[in-house]
Design a protein around this motif. Structure first.
Motif, PDB file in Angstrom:
ATOM      1  N   UNK A   1      -4.650   1.913   6.042  1.00  0.00           N
ATOM      2  CA  UNK A   1      -4.368   0.777   5.184  1.00  0.00           C
ATOM      3  C   UNK A   1      -3.639  -0.186   6.231  1.00  0.00           C
TER       4      UNK A   1
ATOM      5  N   UNK B   1       0.835  -1.273  -0.122  1.00  0.00           N
ATOM      6  CA  UNK B   1      -0.105  -0.168  -0.204  1.00  0.00           C
ATOM      7  C   UNK B   1       1.001   1.234   0.199  1.00  0.00           C
TER       8      UNK B   1
ATOM      9  N   UNK C   1      -3.883   7.856   5.485  1.00  0.00           N
ATOM     10  CA  UNK C   1      -4.546   6.653   4.528  1.00  0.00           C
ATOM     11  C   UNK C   1      -3.357   5.567   4.661  1.00  0.00           C
TER      12      UNK C   1
ATOM     13  N   UNK D   1      -3.270  13.646   4.359  1.00  0.00           N
ATOM     14  CA  UNK D   1      -4.116  12.655   3.834  1.00  0.00           C
ATOM     15  C   UNK D   1      -3.250  11.513   3.615  1.00  0.00           C
TER      16      UNK D   1
ATOM     17  N   UNK E   1       2.952  -1.320  -8.123  1.00  0.00           N
ATOM     18  CA  UNK E   1       2.079  -1.686  -7.147  1.00  0.00           C
ATOM     19  C   UNK E   1       0.776  -2.417  -7.779  1.00  0.00           C
ATOM     20  N   UNK E   2       0.181  -1.722  -8.742  1.00  0.00           N
ATOM     21  CA  UNK E   2      -1.019  -2.418  -9.358  1.00  0.00           C
ATOM     22  C   UNK E   2      -0.674  -4.162 -10.006  1.00  0.00           C
TER      23      UNK E   2
ATOM     24  N   UNK F   1      -1.179  -4.960  -5.323  1.00  0.00           N
ATOM     25  CA  UNK F   1      -1.053  -3.849  -4.026  1.00  0.00           C
ATOM     26  C   UNK F   1      -1.976  -2.659  -4.485  1.00  0.00           C
ATOM     27  N   UNK F   2      -2.022  -1.786  -3.606  1.00  0.00           N
ATOM     28  CA  UNK F   2      -2.731  -0.465  -3.728  1.00  0.00           C
ATOM     29  C   UNK F   2      -1.855   0.653  -3.781  1.00  0.00           C
ATOM     30  N   UNK F   3      -2.106   1.485  -4.964  1.00  0.00           N
ATOM     31  CA  UNK F   3      -1.433   2.946  -5.084  1.00  0.00           C
ATOM     32  C   UNK F   3      -2.604   3.882  -4.947  1.00  0.00           C
ATOM     33  N   UNK F   4      -2.534   4.667  -4.117  1.00  0.00           N
ATOM     34  CA  UNK F   4      -3.306   6.051  -4.198  1.00  0.00           C
ATOM     35  C   UNK F   4      -2.617   7.280  -4.126  1.00  0.00           C
ATOM     36  N   UNK F   5      -2.977   8.026  -4.882  1.00  0.00           N
ATOM     37  CA  UNK F   5      -2.510   9.459  -4.818  1.00  0.00           C
ATOM     38  C   UNK F   5      -3.410  10.416  -4.013  1.00  0.00           C
ATOM     39  N   UNK F   6      -3.216  10.858  -2.876  1.00  0.00           N
ATOM     40  CA  UNK F   6      -4.118  11.372  -2.054  1.00  0.00           C
ATOM     41  C   UNK F   6      -4.011  13.112  -2.164  1.00  0.00           C
ATOM     42  N   UNK F   7      -4.954  13.743  -1.704  1.00  0.00           N
ATOM     43  CA  UNK F   7      -5.084  15.174  -1.774  1.00  0.00           C
ATOM     44  C   UNK F   7      -4.052  16.041  -1.024  1.00  0.00           C
TER      45      UNK F   7
END
Lengths: 289, 168, 400
Positions: free
Chosen positions: C69, C26, C65, C61, C46-47, C51-57
């Protein structure tokens, strides 16, 4: 894709009145709660638990995440996977948790200050992403935990400890903000109309995507006292009963009759792709390459 | 240009079995403005990662040349683009000059391979990495569709480098 | 990605490789120079691994996050630089307090404020320890090469799981953007620590019940253990408490769990230190200059040696104390206006002279600066431009 705002549909008719048993959902030894006498948060909690019961989701699969403030104490009382975080940041924690464990039904309990002031940025981005989670904004128009300061929903002219001569700032409308930011289910209820509230919370939880429920709620201790409401009951009647109108009733009223009133019920619903599902699709596509 | 630095360092470290460190400097933001790639190649471990006394420097613009030539060490080499660098500095170092960018544009039809021509020139003139190593390094870093183009560019560099004699 | 093959790689890429090797699944982050490559490579890798990849604000955050996770059971990481690291401080404190394992990378750039975004510095080394409010433990690692970034990132994840705490990896822009050869080990070649999960029945689980030890097992949400986590001081069951005795004990335990294990967390490199008369204490890119300087000084017959911490927090008290007892002076080069030098001074406690060499013009400290400081060439190191730096260097830090 949006569908017209619709009124709340009644749940399946109950055959006979059996008192609802809250105890499976309440953590032993954690009550009484910290909320003041006359505070509406307890009513909201009851509606939330009843709605959750109706969804038949297992307690193991429910995560309740909160920030800081009176409303954010909710997770401590209930027997789910519970996370009490930082002021304004509940949605960021919830986003991480939901992405890590998409099977969890994530409910965020937050307040007007927590969600719309310090957490405003996370609020709009959570709505934009449309993760499957339910955000309950306990909106009492004041900071209760810190003893009565102005919040982004304190009406103009109203008194708070930081608005001693009347608040001059315009307010946020939680629902308009949520809708504009991309939430796919937007509703409003009040602690006064508790049966309606239970139903909108239930609908919000059954919705796939980010659902926001603005819960109009009273803080008699600060907002009420500062603004000359004699009793909590008077507050509820003036603010929640007289200050709101259901979307169904609103159809029959003239614009001038609707002046200054907030709409209750499901105000907006659409079906945009849910974030976890979109991410999952992306993973499958990338892995197939 | 930073890519060229990476490629020559990679040629030394991976294909020639030497030690190499590549680093870079930018302006205040990571886009726009002058940038500099630095490469150190050695048979021994490299601790200090920045180039202080430069053996060979390539400058494709006047700005870069003027800004950095002072760090070239005595007996070192300055390779410049003859079209771009008109004010040629003087010092205790050799200067080689070649129309790198215009060759890339006019002969190969792609200005973007100027850095690969440069790598060919530097390799040929300095022999700091082997021809085989630099070719492997170049080809491992370019997309399949551009293999031939880059190979050509590199070999133009080799050829022209062999024929080049210092202008001072 | 083929392992056991020599590759030429950037420091930030090695960080991502280390994280993935350690089992990180994550990543949440926000772009910021000079750490962005860590995020970009995670977004690509990661994808593919599920796995999880997320661009936060924003960075606030991002750290929230990754903690969320982590409580969902995933090893998680974020990477940032100065301004973002400042924003993350409250979230770091939450992770310390709630004992949530996660890894935070800070690729140090020049500051304060926006500073010089592409310019390296080592000026967040105190912030990494003291940035968040309240007494709290800190584990901070300071790799100095591309290969080391890989291994220290793996170690960061291992330590975070072992001690249920956030671990910070601190390296400067030079190390982050530098490329060197690295061989990624094959699976199983480097030890990976997995989270200790409860073995008791869910009804008996208390997320902070250490049972006489210092660290409790950590369940994941959604596995039947319906527990509570809060940033408030809490009892063993995780629920808030205002019992003063419990609060005191909780604070003590948080610090103790790192302090009592510091022998296991410390990691130093000693270079020509056995017979050294002059010690250098340096980390990150400055340690590379110091190594060079040590060799050059030895050629001149000066017995210099280097103590290089890979764990800067908890501070390597014992190693510094031992060095202070053996050498005449300790020199501390760092790319800031004097931070770790005061820790060295505290631990040396008058046993030897302690001198700092500071540089804040975004250029690394040159070996010659260190050599000049030691050989007494004008006793003034040449490079720092500012008067302040010179004053601080000249100032004798100890009377004796």
């Amino acid at each position: 894709m949006s569908t017209p705002a619709e009124d709340v549909k009644p749940l399946a008719k109950k055959k006979k009145k059996v008192p609802f048993n809250y105890s499976p959902y309440v953590r032993g030894g954690k009550l009484p709660h910290i909320w003041c006498p006359g505070c509406g948060h307890g009513i909201v909690l009851k509606c939330l638990l009843r709605a959750l019961h109706t969804t038949e989701i297992s307690k193991d699969d429910i995560a309740m995440v909160s920030g800081i403030g009176c409303s954010s104490r909710t997770p401590g009382y209930v027997d789910f996977n519970t996370l009490h975080t930082l002021h304004g940041r509940a949605l960021a924690y919830a986003t991480g948790l939901k992405m890590a464990k998409p099977k969890l039904k994530v409910i965020v309990t937050t307040g007007d200050g927590d969600a719309l002031a310090i957490g405003g940025n996370h609020f709009i981005h959570a709505c934009r992403r449309n993760l499957d989670m339910t955000i309950l904004v306990y909106n009492n128009s004041i900071y209760g935990m810190t003893s009565g300061q102005s919040s982004p929903t304190t009406p103009q002219g109203k008194i708070s400890t930081t608005g001693r001569y009347g608040n001059i700032e315009p307010t946020f409308d939680t629902c308009s903000l949520a809708q504009a930011a991309g939430a796919t289910f937007v509703a409003r209820g009040t602690a006064y109309h508790f049966q309606e509230l239970e139903k909108v919370i239930f609908e919000a939880m059954m919705h796939k995507g980010t659902s926001v429920v603005d819960v109009i709620d009273a803080c008699p201790t600060y907002y009420g006292r500062f603004n000359k409401y004699k009793t909590p009951t008077e507050m509820m009647e003036k603010i929640e009963k007289e200050g709101t109108v259901s979307v169904k009733q609103a159809d029959k009223l003239l614009p001038e009759e609707l002046q200054g009133k907030l709409l209750r019920g499901v105000l907006y619903k659409s079906d945009r792709p849910e974030y976890c599902e979109e991410y999952n699709k992306l993973v499958i596509a990338v892995q197939a390459k | 240009m930073i890519t060229a630095g990476i490629i020559i360092a990679e040629a030394a470290a991976i294909y020639d079995g030497k030690k190499a460190v590549q680093s870079q400097s930018y302006g205040p933001e990571s886009r726009g403005g002058a940038s500099k790639a630095e490469v150190i190649i050695s048979d021994e471990d490299i601790d200090y990662p920045k180039a202080t006394a430069i053996d060979a420097m390539l400058a494709l613009t006047q700005e870069a040349c003027t800004k950095y030539y002072k760090d070239i060490k005595s007996g070192g080499l300055l390779l410049i683009d003859s079209d771009e660098v008109k004010k040629v500095p003087t010092g205790d170092f050799k200067i080689c000059s070649f129309p790198i960018i215009s060759t890339a544009r006019d002969v190969l039809g792609k200005e973007i391979v100027a850095n690969i021509i440069s790598l060919g020139l530097i390799t040929e003139i300095t022999r700091i990495v082997s021809h085989e190593a630099i070719e492997k390094a170049v080809l491992s870093r370019v997309p399949a569709a551009f293999l031939e183009l880059n190979k050509k560019a590199l070999h133009i560099g080799f050829e022209k480098g062999a024929a080049l004699s210092p202008i001072s | 990605m083929a392992n056991n093959k020599k590759r030429f790689m950037q420091g930030n890429e090695a960080c991502t490789e280390g994280a993935l090797y350690a089992g990180c699944r994550f990543y949440a982050g926000y772009p910021i120079t000079p750490s962005t490559e860590v995020m970009e490579i995670c977004a690509a890798r990661l994808p593919k691994m599920g796995g999880v990849f997320i661009q936060m604000e924003d960075e606030i955050a991002s750290i929230c996050a990754i903690a969320g996770a982590a409580l969902g059971g995933l090893k998680s990481m974020t990477a940032t630089s100065g301004p973002g690291f400042s924003l993350m401080q409250e979230g770091l404190g939450f992770a310390c307090m709630a004992e949530v394992p996660c890894v935070v990378v800070n690729v140090m750039r020049s500051g304060p404020s926006t500073g010089f975004p592409t310019g390296p510095s080592q000026s967040d080394v105190m912030q990494a320890k003291w940035g968040t409010h309240g007494d709290h433990p800190a584990i901070v690692l300071t790799p100095a090469s591309v290969e080391e970034i890989f291994h220290e990132t793996v170690r960061a994840f291992n330590l975070s799981e072992l001690y249920r705490t956030p671990v910070i990896i601190l390296y400067d822009e030079i190390i982050g953007h530098m490329r060197e050869a690295i061989t990624i080990p094959g699976p199983g070649e480097v030890e990976i620590v997995e989270r200790r999960v409860p073995s008791c029945a869910p009804s008996e689980y208390k997320p902070y019940d250490v049972q006489g030890g210092e660290i409790a097992p950590l369940a994941s949400y959604g596995e039947g253990y319906r527990f509570h986590v809060t940033g408030l001081y809490h009892a063993a069951d995780g629920f808030p408490t205002n019992n003063t005795k419990l609060i005191e004990e909780a604070c003590h335990r948080l610090l103790r769990k790192i302090d009592d294990n510091k022998e296991r967390i410390w990691k130093n490199e000693e270079y020509y230190l056995e017979d050294a008369e002059i010690g250098i204490f340096a980390y990150g890119v400055s340690a590379r200059s110091a190594k060079f300087a040590v060799r050059e000084l030895r050629k001149k017959g000066i017995k210099a040696g280097l103590l290089r911490p890979l764990t800067i927090w908890p501070f390597p008290d014992r190693a510094v104390e031992e060095m202070a007892g053996r050498v005449k002076a300790i020199v501390v080069p760092e790319m800031n206006m004097g931070q770790i030098v005061y820790e060295v001074e505290r631990v040396a406690h008058g046993k030897c002279e302690v001198k700092g060499i500071f540089r804040v013009d975004t250029e690394p400290i040159r070996p010659a600066q260190i050599m000049d400081c030691i050989t007494g060439n004008g006793s003034k190191p040449p490079a720092p431009n500012s008067k302040m730096a010179e004053m601080m260097v000249e100032r004798d830090m100890l009377d004796g």
